[in-house]
Design an enzyme around this catalytic site. Sequence first.
Site, PDB file in Angstrom:
ATOM      1  N   ILE A  15      39.247  40.307  51.498  1.00 19.97           N
ATOM      2  CA  ILE A  15      40.405  39.633  51.204  1.00 19.97           C
ATOM      3  C   ILE A  15      41.561  40.605  50.976  1.00 19.97           C
ATOM      4  O   ILE A  15      42.877  40.218  51.535  1.00 19.97           O
ATOM      5  CB  ILE A  15      40.222  38.805  49.872  1.00 19.97           C
ATOM      6  CG1 ILE A  15      39.155  37.549  50.170  1.00 19.97           C
ATOM      7  CG2 ILE A  15      41.556  38.149  49.317  1.00 19.97           C
ATOM      8  CD1 ILE A  15      38.792  36.727  48.888  1.00 19.97           C
ATOM      9  N   ARG A  35      39.019  52.022  45.132  1.00 17.54           N
ATOM     10  CA  ARG A  35      38.313  53.236  44.628  1.00 17.54           C
ATOM     11  C   ARG A  35      38.228  54.209  45.659  1.00 17.54           C
ATOM     12  O   ARG A  35      38.563  55.587  45.528  1.00 17.54           O
ATOM     13  CB  ARG A  35      37.062  52.993  44.013  1.00 17.54           C
ATOM     14  CG  ARG A  35      37.130  52.430  42.594  1.00 17.54           C
ATOM     15  CD  ARG A  35      35.775  52.112  41.922  1.00 17.54           C
ATOM     16  NE  ARG A  35      34.997  51.253  43.057  1.00 17.54           N
ATOM     17  CZ  ARG A  35      33.700  50.668  42.720  1.00 17.54           C
ATOM     18  NH1 ARG A  35      33.039  51.385  41.652  1.00 17.54           N
ATOM     19  NH2 ARG A  35      33.050  49.932  43.520  1.00 17.54           N
ATOM     20  N   GLY A  36      37.993  53.689  46.861  1.00 16.64           N
ATOM     21  CA  GLY A  36      37.649  55.081  47.938  1.00 16.64           C
ATOM     22  C   GLY A  36      38.782  55.053  48.969  1.00 16.64           C
ATOM     23  O   GLY A  36      39.644  53.977  49.350  1.00 16.64           O
ATOM     24  N   ASP A  60      39.920  52.250  34.852  1.00 16.14           N
ATOM     25  CA  ASP A  60      39.901  53.353  34.151  1.00 16.14           C
ATOM     26  C   ASP A  60      41.606  53.091  33.703  1.00 16.14           C
ATOM     27  O   ASP A  60      42.442  52.905  34.479  1.00 16.14           O
ATOM     28  CB  ASP A  60      39.851  54.596  35.164  1.00 16.14           C
ATOM     29  CG  ASP A  60      40.491  55.930  34.423  1.00 16.14           C
ATOM     30  OD1 ASP A  60      40.786  55.819  33.257  1.00 16.14           O
ATOM     31  OD2 ASP A  60      40.495  56.976  34.932  1.00 16.14           O
ATOM     32  N   ASN A  84      43.489  41.894  43.434  1.00 17.78           N
ATOM     33  CA  ASN A  84      42.455  41.282  44.044  1.00 17.78           C
ATOM     34  C   ASN A  84      41.266  42.065  43.627  1.00 17.78           C
ATOM     35  O   ASN A  84      40.122  41.223  43.824  1.00 17.78           O
ATOM     36  CB  ASN A  84      42.812  41.530  45.468  1.00 17.78           C
ATOM     37  CG  ASN A  84      41.604  41.063  46.367  1.00 17.78           C
ATOM     38  OD1 ASN A  84      41.285  40.033  46.581  1.00 17.78           O
ATOM     39  ND2 ASN A  84      40.832  42.042  47.039  1.00 17.78           N
ATOM     40  N   TYR A 149      30.760  36.410  34.616  1.00 14.73           N
ATOM     41  CA  TYR A 149      31.847  36.210  35.607  1.00 14.73           C
ATOM     42  C   TYR A 149      32.806  34.918  35.452  1.00 14.73           C
ATOM     43  O   TYR A 149      34.058  35.207  35.369  1.00 14.73           O
ATOM     44  CB  TYR A 149      31.253  36.030  36.989  1.00 14.73           C
ATOM     45  CG  TYR A 149      32.238  35.703  38.346  1.00 14.73           C
ATOM     46  CD1 TYR A 149      32.856  36.800  38.756  1.00 14.73           C
ATOM     47  CD2 TYR A 149      32.237  34.644  38.800  1.00 14.73           C
ATOM     48  CE1 TYR A 149      33.765  36.839  39.822  1.00 14.73           C
ATOM     49  CE2 TYR A 149      33.242  34.539  40.010  1.00 14.73           C
ATOM     50  CZ  TYR A 149      33.953  35.514  40.596  1.00 14.73           C
ATOM     51  OH  TYR A 149      34.516  35.531  41.452  1.00 14.73           O
ATOM     52  N   LYS A 153      36.827  34.998  34.474  1.00 16.24           N
ATOM     53  CA  LYS A 153      37.775  34.334  35.258  1.00 16.24           C
ATOM     54  C   LYS A 153      38.415  33.271  34.738  1.00 16.24           C
ATOM     55  O   LYS A 153      39.569  33.068  34.747  1.00 16.24           O
ATOM     56  CB  LYS A 153      37.208  33.693  36.594  1.00 16.24           C
ATOM     57  CG  LYS A 153      36.732  34.935  37.675  1.00 16.24           C
ATOM     58  CD  LYS A 153      37.860  35.618  38.232  1.00 16.24           C
ATOM     59  CE  LYS A 153      37.197  36.677  39.222  1.00 16.24           C
ATOM     60  NZ  LYS A 153      38.227  37.350  39.800  1.00 16.24           N
ATOM     61  N   THR A 184      33.186  36.919  53.358  1.00 14.64           N
ATOM     62  CA  THR A 184      33.487  38.450  53.102  1.00 14.64           C
ATOM     63  C   THR A 184      32.143  38.918  52.675  1.00 14.64           C
ATOM     64  O   THR A 184      31.096  38.517  52.643  1.00 14.64           O
ATOM     65  CB  THR A 184      34.381  38.373  51.927  1.00 14.64           C
ATOM     66  OG1 THR A 184      33.657  37.922  50.680  1.00 14.64           O
ATOM     67  CG2 THR A 184      35.760  37.680  51.976  1.00 14.64           C
TER      68      THR A 184
END
Length: 251
Positions: A15, A35-36, A60, A84, A149, A153, A184
């Site tokens: 997304i 993160r990557g 973090d 997101n 979860y 939310k 996804t």
Amino acid sequence: MTARTCLVTGAGRGIGGVIAARLSADGHRVALNARGREGLEAVAGTLPGPSLAVPGDVTDPAAVDEVFGAVEREWGPVEVLVLNAGTGVSAPLARTTDEDWQHMLDLNLTAPFRFLRRAVPAMTERGWGRVVVIASVAAKRGAPYISAYAAAKHGVLGLVRSAAAELAGTGVTVNAICPGYVDTPMTGHTVAGIAAKTGRTEEQARAALVRQQPIGRLITTGEVADAVDLCVRSAAITGQGINVDGGAVQS
């Protein structure tokens, strides 16, 4: 539209990547966070307009200033913030660990709070800003096996509503998009988990998710991006949790 400086978290795939592409196609400058770096640069390389890859772990506390600082040094204050980044865990309530619970709160509620808090001063000073949180229909209703979860939310939708009420009249809007099951990798992971736990095939597990949406199919990433685009364009939509779920939750 006037070209704006945008920041999209969780933008390395799925997304987030599609939202980044939509914003870029609309003529905006788009900073991408996840993160990557590799995934971010892959998405950035497909965007038609200016882009900036800003790796960092949103859970973090130090990453918030680092990410915003990188964008501000390059382009100035963030004007459109799309939150997101997120994930889910599934477990019966009695087997939901403290670690699972805390991870859901950290990623799906506390991180959006920190990013929103960091973005608001510059937005209100300039008299214009858009914040869009990608939540879930789990922000509107509970379901078995997703207590942590759903709690996170529900919390982030409360954050959106309160922030929108506080900022009404400043030129800053705050909204949530609440998708159902979207086609996804995250949904693919859910399908695999259902299959492993129930003995059903992945095709049967996917069909069970599809049946939860009255339109009879999974939501597309582009349909979520459509709702984000609406929130960015409109100054009159604020404080809303916009369902993009094929009619599963009518509100």
